[in-house]
Design a protein around this motif. Structure first.
Motif, PDB file in Angstrom:
ATOM      1  N   UNK A  41      43.030  -5.918 -34.262  1.00  0.00           N
ATOM      2  CA  UNK A  41      43.769  -4.701 -34.597  1.00  0.00           C
ATOM      3  C   UNK A  41      42.806  -3.549 -34.879  1.00  0.00           C
ATOM      4  N   UNK A  42      41.742  -3.833 -35.601  1.00  0.00           N
ATOM      5  CA  UNK A  42      40.744  -2.798 -35.900  1.00  0.00           C
ATOM      6  C   UNK A  42      40.100  -2.300 -34.612  1.00  0.00           C
ATOM      7  N   UNK A  43      39.802  -3.186 -33.694  1.00  0.00           N
ATOM      8  CA  UNK A  43      39.222  -2.797 -32.410  1.00  0.00           C
ATOM      9  C   UNK A  43      40.195  -1.904 -31.639  1.00  0.00           C
ATOM     10  N   UNK A  44      41.490  -2.223 -31.675  1.00  0.00           N
ATOM     11  CA  UNK A  44      42.514  -1.428 -31.009  1.00  0.00           C
ATOM     12  C   UNK A  44      42.572  -0.025 -31.601  1.00  0.00           C
ATOM     13  N   UNK A  45      42.512   0.071 -32.934  1.00  0.00           N
ATOM     14  CA  UNK A  45      42.520   1.389 -33.595  1.00  0.00           C
ATOM     15  C   UNK A  45      41.280   2.192 -33.241  1.00  0.00           C
ATOM     16  N   UNK A  46      40.140   1.550 -33.190  1.00  0.00           N
ATOM     17  CA  UNK A  46      38.890   2.239 -32.823  1.00  0.00           C
ATOM     18  C   UNK A  46      38.967   2.768 -31.402  1.00  0.00           C
ATOM     19  N   UNK A  47      39.517   1.967 -30.472  1.00  0.00           N
ATOM     20  CA  UNK A  47      39.678   2.403 -29.087  1.00  0.00           C
ATOM     21  C   UNK A  47      40.620   3.585 -28.991  1.00  0.00           C
ATOM     22  N   UNK A  48      41.702   3.556 -29.769  1.00  0.00           N
ATOM     23  CA  UNK A  48      42.687   4.633 -29.742  1.00  0.00           C
ATOM     24  C   UNK A  48      42.078   5.930 -30.278  1.00  0.00           C
TER      25      UNK A  48
END
Length: 184
Positions: free
Chosen positions: A172-179
């Motif tokens: 989830x943290x990786x997804x937020x960073x990508x966004x």
């Protein structure tokens, strides 16, 4: 203590031995350097003369009293410094880069060992000195802080990275960073 090139060149021996205790206190005072010396420097080595060049090879041994990097308490520190110098007269200085030794161009036919020993000791004083009873357990610390070594810092950083990768929210943290990157 001074030697002349003429003295070394005219020596009956091919190698001129040097084994002397050299007092550098006056030189340190002249340079306004406060350095405590427990045991005076001893230069042991030899001079050789070849084709308008004098080479000095040897070792300087000295015991200094330096402040501890942790407690500032005095610490006895033995220092052994290799000496490899090449002295040439100004008209024969040639290509300095062709030699492994430090090359010094002299103008007045004298080699001053006091300057040499003083310079080499000052250049080789370590930046960190620890007393025999000091180790990582004695590093300063307080209520909410502590001083750690570089090795401990690197270890803590790698542990944090591993913990964050093992977390169930890592994806989830990786997804937020990508966004966030795509928004900017």
């Amino acid at each position: 203590m001074k030697y002349t090139i003429r003295e070394i060149r005219n020596s009956s021996e091919a190698i001129v031995e040097v084994d002397q205790i050299i007092s550098i206190q006056d030189e340190l005072i002249d340079r306004q350097i406060n350095l405590e010396i427990q045991k005076e420097p001893r230069l042991k080595g030899y001079f050789t003369y070849d084709d308008h060049e004098v080479a000095l090879h040897g070792q300087i041994d000295v015991t200094l009293i330096l402040p501890s990097s942790l407690s500032l308490k005095p610490v006895m520190y033995d220092l052994s410094i290799p000496v490899s110098e090449r002295y040439v007269e100004a008209q024969y200085d040639g290509n300095i880069d062709d030699y492994a030794e430090t090359t010094v161009v002299i103008t007045d036919d004298t080699i001053d060992l006091v300057d040499l020993v003083t310079d080499l000791i000052l250049i080789n004083i370590p930046t960190k000195v620890y007393g025999p009873d000091e180790d990582e357990a004695h590093l300063p610390h307080g209520k909410d802080w502590e001083v750690i070594t570089e090795a401990n810092y690197i270890e803590q950083q790698s542990e944090r990275r591993l913990q964050s990768e093992d977390s169930p929210f890592a994806a989830l943290q990786q997804l937020l960073n990508d966004q966030e990157r795509s928004d900017s």
